[in-house]
Design a protein around this motif. Structure first.
Motif, short mmCIF file in Angstrom:
data_model
loop_
_atom_site.label_atom_id
_atom_site.label_comp_id
_atom_site.label_asym_id
_atom_site.label_seq_id
_atom_site.Cartn_x
_atom_site.Cartn_y
_atom_site.Cartn_z
N SER B 221 0.83 -1.21 0.00
CA SER B 221 0.00 0.00 0.00
C SER B 221 0.86 1.25 0.00
N ARG B 222 0.28 2.34 -0.51
CA ARG B 222 0.96 3.63 -0.52
C ARG B 222 0.31 4.61 0.45
N ASP B 223 -0.61 4.15 1.28
CA ASP B 223 -1.30 5.07 2.17
C ASP B 223 -1.25 4.52 3.60
N VAL B 224 -1.17 5.43 4.56
CA VAL B 224 -0.94 5.00 5.94
C VAL B 224 -2.05 4.08 6.46
N THR B 225 -3.30 4.48 6.24
CA THR B 225 -4.39 3.72 6.84
C THR B 225 -4.44 2.27 6.37
N PRO B 226 -4.46 2.02 5.05
CA PRO B 226 -4.42 0.61 4.63
C PRO B 226 -3.15 -0.09 5.11
N MET B 227 -2.04 0.64 5.19
CA MET B 227 -0.80 0.03 5.68
C MET B 227 -0.99 -0.54 7.08
N ILE B 228 -1.63 0.25 7.93
CA ILE B 228 -1.86 -0.21 9.31
C ILE B 228 -2.74 -1.45 9.32
N CYS B 229 -3.80 -1.43 8.49
CA CYS B 229 -4.69 -2.60 8.44
C CYS B 229 -3.94 -3.84 7.95
N ILE B 230 -3.13 -3.67 6.92
CA ILE B 230 -2.39 -4.81 6.39
C ILE B 230 -1.40 -5.33 7.44
N ALA B 231 -0.75 -4.41 8.15
CA ALA B 231 0.21 -4.83 9.17
C ALA B 231 -0.48 -5.65 10.25
N VAL B 232 -1.62 -5.17 10.74
CA VAL B 232 -2.34 -5.91 11.77
C VAL B 232 -2.77 -7.27 11.23
N GLY B 233 -3.34 -7.27 10.02
CA GLY B 233 -3.80 -8.52 9.42
C GLY B 233 -2.67 -9.53 9.28
N SER B 234 -1.53 -9.07 8.76
CA SER B 234 -0.46 -10.04 8.52
C SER B 234 0.14 -10.52 9.85
N ALA B 235 0.11 -9.66 10.88
CA ALA B 235 0.59 -10.10 12.18
C ALA B 235 -0.31 -11.19 12.73
N ILE B 236 -1.63 -11.00 12.59
CA ILE B 236 -2.56 -12.02 13.10
C ILE B 236 -2.39 -13.33 12.33
N VAL B 237 -2.29 -13.23 11.01
CA VAL B 237 -2.12 -14.44 10.20
C VAL B 237 -0.82 -15.16 10.59
N SER B 238 0.27 -14.39 10.75
CA SER B 238 1.53 -15.00 11.15
C SER B 238 1.39 -15.71 12.50
N GLY B 239 0.69 -15.03 13.43
CA GLY B 239 0.51 -15.61 14.75
C GLY B 239 -0.26 -16.92 14.68
N TYR B 240 -1.34 -16.91 13.90
CA TYR B 240 -2.17 -18.11 13.79
C TYR B 240 -1.39 -19.25 13.14
N ILE B 241 -0.81 -18.99 11.98
CA ILE B 241 -0.08 -20.06 11.28
C ILE B 241 1.11 -20.52 12.13
N GLY B 242 1.77 -19.56 12.78
CA GLY B 242 2.91 -19.91 13.63
C GLY B 242 2.51 -20.84 14.75
N LEU B 243 1.37 -20.56 15.38
CA LEU B 243 0.91 -21.42 16.47
C LEU B 243 0.59 -22.81 15.97
N VAL B 244 -0.11 -22.89 14.82
CA VAL B 244 -0.43 -24.21 14.26
C VAL B 244 0.86 -24.97 13.94
N LEU B 245 1.78 -24.26 13.31
CA LEU B 245 3.06 -24.89 12.93
C LEU B 245 3.78 -25.40 14.17
N SER B 246 3.81 -24.56 15.19
CA SER B 246 4.51 -24.93 16.40
C SER B 246 3.83 -26.13 17.06
N PHE B 247 2.50 -26.17 17.01
CA PHE B 247 1.76 -27.28 17.62
C PHE B 247 2.04 -28.58 16.88
N GLN B 248 2.08 -28.51 15.55
CA GLN B 248 2.22 -29.74 14.76
C GLN B 248 3.66 -30.23 14.66
N THR B 249 4.63 -29.30 14.79
CA THR B 249 6.02 -29.71 14.52
C THR B 249 6.93 -29.60 15.73
#
Lengths: 250, 289
Positions: B221-249
């Motif tokens: 993104s080139r604008d602050v507001t969507p940037m913040i939304c994308i950052a939060v979203g990708s942090a949540i996705v990383s957290g979720y996938i990371g937890l699953v990965l950690s649980f399984q492996t």
């Protein structure tokens, strides 16, 4: 009535004066060109006027306006052009005085912002990021913000540097428009022809005021030569300045 | 099958649900903070700050053992002290913020490691350095959520001066006095979020949930507001996938989360719409106007 009054003001850095014992006043509604060689103290004077620099001695009084209500266009804008903000949002910060930290920007304000953008000929650029603008477009955008600040006193530090003639002419028209509205405008300039043609008053600065008054009287060969002779470098070994009583009276 | 992998860990185990809740709360606070860190060219400041909070946490640990509340309070005090001192030094002397902070955080880090190693065991040191998101008890979870809430509210309050100071500090100084307080409050918010991440990811990786999502957002993104939304979203996705990965492996959860975020970051560098490598290599035909 005096809008700005300089009372024996000295401005500078590390105790070295860049503007030395300047006294005089700028009338309300004046259109004043501030000229002088590089290092003459033009920018320093402007920084003092808007309150970014505290005088080493003397004072600057602004009648009826606080330093924060003076619109200021710096020579070297400290703008992070990679910051992801649109032209519209950037210009809208000119409304700070009325919106402050929390005030909303409603339909009326949006219309004003659009008008300011149109006035500098940037219509169509509203949604563009500021990083995509050329130097001249950037300067137009900064003028739009000054326009929006709706200030009684406007201080422009070399506003036409590296501008093409069309941009200069457009922005000059804006300055004359401000003059017509009886706003007080100070501009640091290097283009003598422009000063002669458009600025009724001139201050020729070379650390000290070499001449100040009607432009035709100030821009004489003698005065300009005298301004050029001034020494730019600070003298590290300079003694503290103790003005003779006679020179204070002036 | 896929359901077993993706959802079963959370429906079966409470500690996984708590970990997920914690990581979502963390993401909500750290995402926007990280974006501003990046836009203000302070990414490494966040990293330095993460080290600076160590002695406070260590003193908390020294006084009351492995008590997360005490360690958090200590970390907050140390972090605020370093943030304020370095902020004041750089604003009053003209020393650049990074240099000023570097001196303070090095002293702070040395002090912290000394305190932990004098008093504690190696296991304690490991816990402090890497955190444990799978051991979230009620008070800790509540504290993480509270800190995230405070972050969002305070950020909303200082948002306007913060943005204007980032893009045009000189202008802000000529129209308002809000710049310096906003900056100091922002430094405080960094500390709050680091201490928050500290529980879950430890001192070393806490800053990861700020910096990596912000880096990811920059490529989309080139604008602050969507940037913040994308950052939060990708942090949540990383957290979720990371937890699953950690649980399984059995990869430790903290590193798993940050590794997933790193992979998403790598993908963004390659494919990101804004300045990604491949879009730059194959930009398509130029436009007419």
């Amino acid at each position: 009535m005096a809008q700005l009054q300089f009372r024996d003001v000295t401005l500078g850095y590390d105790r070295h004066p860049a503007v030395h014992h300047l006294s005089g006043e700028v009338a309300e509604g004046a259109l004043l060109a501030v000229i002088g060689p590089n290092g003459a103290g033009k920018s320093t004077l402007f920084r003092g006027i808007v309150g970014l620099l505290k005088p080493l001695a003397g004072s600057i009084a602004a009648a009826g306006v606080k330093p924060r209500e003076i619109a200021y266009l710096p020579q070297i804008a400290d703008i992070d052009r990679s910051f992801p903000i649109s032209v519209f949002d950037f210009v809208s910060t000119g409304l700070w005085r009325s919106t402050g930290m929390f005030g909303g920007i409603g339909a009326a304000a949006r219309a004003k912002i659009a008008q300011a953008i149109a006035a500098v000929g940037l219509t169509g650029f509203e949604g563009r990021g500021i990083g995509t603008l050329s130097g001249g477009q950037m300067q137009r955008m900064l003028f739009a913000r000054v326009l929006l600040q709706d200030a009684r006193v406007i201080v422009l530090d070399e506003p036409f540097n590296a501008m093409d003639s069309k941009t200069s002419a457009d922005l000059l028209r804006l300055i004359e428009h401000w003059h017509g509205e009886r706003r007080t405008v100070l501009a640091a300039l290097h283009d003598m022809e422009m000063v002669r043609a458009h600025f009724p008053q001139t201050l020729l600065l070379a650390r000290e005021a070499v001449a100040w008054g009607a432009t035709a009287d100030v821009l004489t060969t003698d005065n300009l030569a005298q301004a050029r002779r001034m020494c730019e470098a600070f003298d590290d070994a300079a003694a503290p300045c103790v003005p003779a009583p006679a020179s204070r009276a002036a | 099958m896929l359901r077993d992998v993706l959802f079963a860990p959370f429906s079966e185990f409470e500690f996984m649900r708590r970990a997920l809740a914690a990581v979502i709360a963390l993401s909500l606070g750290s995402g926007p903070i990280g974006v501003f860190l990046m836009l203000r060219r302070m990414s490494l400041v966040g990293d330095a700050m993460a080290h600076a909070i160590l002695p406070g946490a260590a003193i908390g640990f020294l006084l009351s053992g492995l008590n997360l509340f005490a360690m958090t309070t200590g970390g907050l005090v140390a972090g605020f002290a370093v943030a304020l001192l370095s902020g004041l030094v750089s604003r009053s002397t003209g020393l650049k913020e990074d240099a000023s902070l570097a001196t303070f955080y090095l002293a702070s880090l040395a002090l912290g490691v000394t305190i932990v190693s004098v008093k504690g065991t190696n296991i304690d040191l490991l816990h402090v350095l890497f955190g444990n998101i799978l051991a979230m008890d009620d008070p800790t979870l509540l504290m993480v959520a509270t800190n995230a809430t405070i972050t969002l509210v305070v950020l909303a309050v200082i948002y306007r001066p913060l943005v204007v100071e980032s893009v045009d500090p000189l202008f802000l100084r000529t129209v308002s006095r809000a710049g310096a307080p906003a900056h100091l409050i922002f430094l405080g918010l960094i500390v709050v979020n680091l201490v928050n991440g500290f529980q879950a990811l430890g001192t070393l990786l806490a800053v990861g949930l700020m910096i990596l999502p912000a880096g990811i957002a920059r490529f989309w993104s080139r604008d602050v507001t969507p940037m913040i939304c994308i950052a939060v979203g990708s942090a949540i996705v990383s957290g979720y996938i990371g937890l699953v990965l950690s649980f399984q492996t059995r990869i430790p959860s903290g590193p798993a989360i940050i590794l997933v975020a790193s992979l998403i970051y790598l993908g963004s560098v390659l494919f990101g719409r804004v300045g990604g490598v491949l879009p730059q290599l194959f930009p398509g035909r130029h436009l007419e106007a």
